[in-house]
Structures are given as structure tokens and as C-alpha cells.
Enzyme design. Structure first.
Site, PDB file in Angstrom:
ATOM      1  N   ASP A 137       0.873  -1.175   0.000  1.00  0.00           N
ATOM      2  CA  ASP A 137       0.000   0.000   0.000  1.00  0.00           C
ATOM      3  C   ASP A 137       0.907   1.221   0.000  1.00  0.00           C
ATOM      4  OD1 ASP A 137      -1.850   1.983   0.341  1.00  0.00           O
ATOM      5  OD2 ASP A 137      -2.540   1.340   2.309  1.00  0.00           O
ATOM      6  N   GLU A 196      -1.129  10.686   0.628  1.00  0.00           N
ATOM      7  CA  GLU A 196      -2.486  10.116   0.665  1.00  0.00           C
ATOM      8  C   GLU A 196      -2.833   9.610   2.052  1.00  0.00           C
ATOM      9  OE1 GLU A 196      -5.623   6.940   0.380  1.00  0.00           O
ATOM     10  OE2 GLU A 196      -3.575   6.765   1.129  1.00  0.00           O
ATOM     11  N   GLU A 197      -1.852   8.970   2.694  1.00  0.00           N
ATOM     12  CA  GLU A 197      -2.116   8.296   3.970  1.00  0.00           C
ATOM     13  C   GLU A 197      -2.441   9.265   5.103  1.00  0.00           C
ATOM     14  OE1 GLU A 197      -2.608   5.264   4.164  1.00  0.00           O
ATOM     15  OE2 GLU A 197      -1.477   4.224   2.619  1.00  0.00           O
ATOM     16  N   ASP A 211      -5.228   1.960  -6.078  1.00  0.00           N
ATOM     17  CA  ASP A 211      -4.763   1.845  -4.698  1.00  0.00           C
ATOM     18  C   ASP A 211      -5.064   0.437  -4.201  1.00  0.00           C
ATOM     19  OD1 ASP A 211      -3.827   2.450  -2.148  1.00  0.00           O
ATOM     20  OD2 ASP A 211      -5.035   4.248  -1.930  1.00  0.00           O
ATOM     21  N   HIS A 215      -1.409  -1.946   5.964  1.00  0.00           N
ATOM     22  CA  HIS A 215      -0.734  -1.032   6.897  1.00  0.00           C
ATOM     23  C   HIS A 215       0.121  -1.791   7.927  1.00  0.00           C
ATOM     24  CE1 HIS A 215      -3.258   2.829   6.111  1.00  0.00           C
ATOM     25  NE2 HIS A 215      -2.855   2.226   5.013  1.00  0.00           N
TER      26      HIS A 215
HETATM   27 ZN   LIG Z   1      -3.297   3.325   0.004  1.00  0.00          ZN
END
Ligand SMILES: [Zn+2]
Length: 346
Positions: free
Chosen positions: A177, A207-208, A230, A318
């Protein structure tokens, strides 16, 4: 169209450090990789990389894939040289216990270990307890004065775990990711030849931490349609009920119908399903009431943009042992490629 993806590029991408706001290494690698496949390459103020490829029509397609990964930022060096940190992006502290990280300093990367009390000195109650971020620390194996010379608050760290292919076409690594989406987009840029659309392939930053790069990138492009590449959580694991899977590993490209930030317009969703069916691309519908991606920022740009998130299902998202399927990557690639090459009837 040759759908043979070069997975060595994905391996390299996952190994590069690129916590939100510190994506330089990823951006420089992509610039070099794509320089011969693009008509123009530029970088905007926030650090988004914009790769332009001229099409045969006057319509513009915006692709987004975020370069950043979740990670850590050091905020305190204690008197014994242990580092305390905050998370950048959403990380469950339980996944950090007893893990390795790479602390990025002005004099290069240092291996760090997130320490934990050994079982010998913890109680039964300790061992069953959730761990908080404030209890965690990084051990650099260096004397305190050396640590203070080399590390300062504001330095950051990436999770550390090598890229492995395993099982029946599965990949595990850190930062899948969203290097998975970045990888798909690089392969699309390299494969497109005289596409229908003028293609703006934007590799976004931050983005995160709240879709920040996509917000400015979308403002800079007059897009007729946008596809955001994504990863998404695949909760098809023990302990989760089938109705809560969101997506399944190996189930094909996730076509977002709804997430916390977007509802895909019906005509665009139907057109994407039709392209998949025409080209034998495996797909699944993604309904994720708790999560979003760059599409959330892009579809609200200017007077609105037709936007859909194309998602690569990812287990353990994550963490430093994220898992994806090569087949899902191939399906995502083929859909993105055909959308750009032949255009969308929307
Ligand atoms: Zn992502």
C-alpha cells in the site's frame, strides 16, 4: 497488449523508503523509469509526479496512485538513546511490537529494533494487553551520545521487511500500500501506445495523511474521467465474517461502488464492468464504508470529476507483512490499460 508485468520493478518500489511527505526516493526512481515512455514529466509544489502521455482524442484521463507509505516520525531521543515516535498514517501499534525499522537520518539509514519486554519478565495480564504507541521505543544499538549526533526529532523511519513471493502467486512486503498501485500505473504508462485519452498519470504524495497530494494534483488537470489505483483491505481471514471481507484476495480488481469518501457514478461503474467482461478481467465490487483513497479528493475537484477507485485487495494492510495476489495486479493492470487505450463510454 502484452500483460507480462515486470515484478522486479515492484520489488524495488517496495524496498524504497517513502513515508508521507518524504517520497523523494520513490519519485526519483519513477522519473528515471518512465522518462522514455512519457511525452512530459513534471513535479508540482507538493511533490506529486505528473507523467503525461499524449492521446489521439481531446479527452483527458487522470490516473492517480499514491507513492507514500505509512511509517513513523521520531519526536524524542531519551537520555539513554532510545527513540520515541509517532505514527504517520494509520498503524495499529500491535503490528509494531518486536519489528525492525530503518531510521532515515541525514547521514543515511540506521537499522532500529522496536523493543519489547521478554516473556520472562511480563505477567499473564501484560501479555494479553493491547500495546499503546507511547510504550514503544526504537533501539539503535548505539551509545546515547552517538544517537544524539545522528538522529534528531523530525527524522522518520520506515517499516523494514523484504519482498517475498510465496504461495500460489502471492507477494508479501512492506509498502504494498501503495507501491502495488504505483507499479500498475508504471506498467500502464509503459504499455500504452497512442492511447485514446491524453493520459495524466499522477503519482501522488501524502495520501495516507488525508489525500493531500491528490487534492492539488486534481486541481492542476482538467480531467474528463479519473481512475485511482490503490490497495484496499482484504479481510478474508479467520475471525472475520464473509459479509465483512470488503474484498477477497485473488477475487480480481476491486471496483469501488462506495467507500467513506466516494460513491462511483453508475454509468462509470457499469462501463468498467463491461470492459472487464469484454477482456476476461476478473473483478469484484468493493463496498468499504470505512476507508477512502485519492478518489475522495479527485471527484470533488473543480466542478466534479467522474471518478472510480480501482483497488488491489491486500491482507494485513498497513503492516510490514502486507499480502497481495499477482493475479489481482494483472487484472487491475489490464482494466486500467484498456480504459486508457480505447477510452470509456461515459
Ligand atoms: Zn493506500
Amino acid at each position: 497488449m502484452d500483460a507480462k508485468l515486470d515484478f522486479s520493478i515492484l520489488k524495488t518500489l517496495t524496498e524504497l523508503p517513502g513515508v508521507s511527505g518524504r517520497e523523494t526516493a520513490v519519485r526519483e526512481y519513477l522519473k528515471n523509469l518512465l522518462k522514455d515512455s512519457a511525452d512530459e514529466i513534471s513535479t508540482d509544489t507538493l511533490g506529486n509526479l505528473i507523467v503525461f502521455k499524449k492521446g489521439t482524442s481531446d479527452k483527458n484521463l487522470l490516473f492517480c496512485a499514491h507513492m507514500d507509505e505509512v511509517g513513523l516520525m521520531i519526536h524524542f531521543v531519551d537520555e539513554r538513546g532510545f527513540l520515541r515516535f509517532v505514527t504517520v498514517g494509520g498503524i495499529d501499534p500491535r503490528t509494531l511490537l518486536a519489528q525492525r525499522v530503518r531510521v532515515q537520518t541525514k547521514s543515511g539509514a540506521l537499522l532500529g529494533i522496536i523493543g519489547t519486554k521478554p516473556a520472562h519478565i511480563t505477567t499473564e495480564a501484560d501479555r494479553g494487553k493491547a500495546v499503546g504507541i507511547k510504550e514503544l521505543f526504537i533501539d539503535l544499538g548505539l551509545p546515547a551520545d552517538e544517537v544524539k549526533k545522528r538522529v534528531a526529532p523530525g527524522d522518520w523511519a520506515v517499516l523494514d521487511r523484504g519482498y517475498e513471493e510465496f504461495g500460489d502467486g502471492k507477494i508479501s512486503a512492506k509498502a504494498l500500500d501503495n507501491r502495488a498501485g504505483v507499479f500498475v500505473l508504471t506498467e500502464v504508462v509503459r504499455a500504452l501506445k497512442n492511447p485514446f485519452y491524453n493520459v495524466y498519470a499522477v503519482f501522488t504524495v501524502q495520501e495516507e495523511v488525508g489525500l493531500r497530494g491528490a487534492t492539488t494534483a486534481a486541481y492542476g488537470v482538467k480531467a474528463d474521467v479519473a481512475l485511482c489505483l490503490d490497495t484496499t483491505g482484504a479481510a478474508d481471514i479467520p475471525g472475520c465474517a464473509p459479509q465483512d471481507y470488503i474484498c477477497s484476495l485473488g477475487g480480481g480488481v476491486g471496483l469501488t461502488a462506495l467507500d467513506a469518501r466516494t460513491i462511483t457514478p453508475e454509468n462509470l461503474l457499469n462501463e468498467l464492468k463491461q470492459i472487464c467482461d469484454k477482456h476476461n478481467i476478473r473483478w469484484q465490487v468493493r463496498v468499504a464504508p470505512r476507508g477512502g483513497n485519492d478518489a475522495g479528493a479527485v471527484h470533488l475537484s473543480k466542478t466534479g470529476v467522474l471518478t472510480c477507485g480501482l483497488s488491489v485487495p491486500t491482507r494485513n494492510i498497513h503492516s510490514n507483512v502486507e499480502i497481495i495476489s499477482k493475479q489481482d495486479l494483472e487484472n487491475t493492470f489490464r482494466l486500467a490499460y484498456w480504459a486508457g487505450q480505447n477510452g470509456l463510454k461515459v
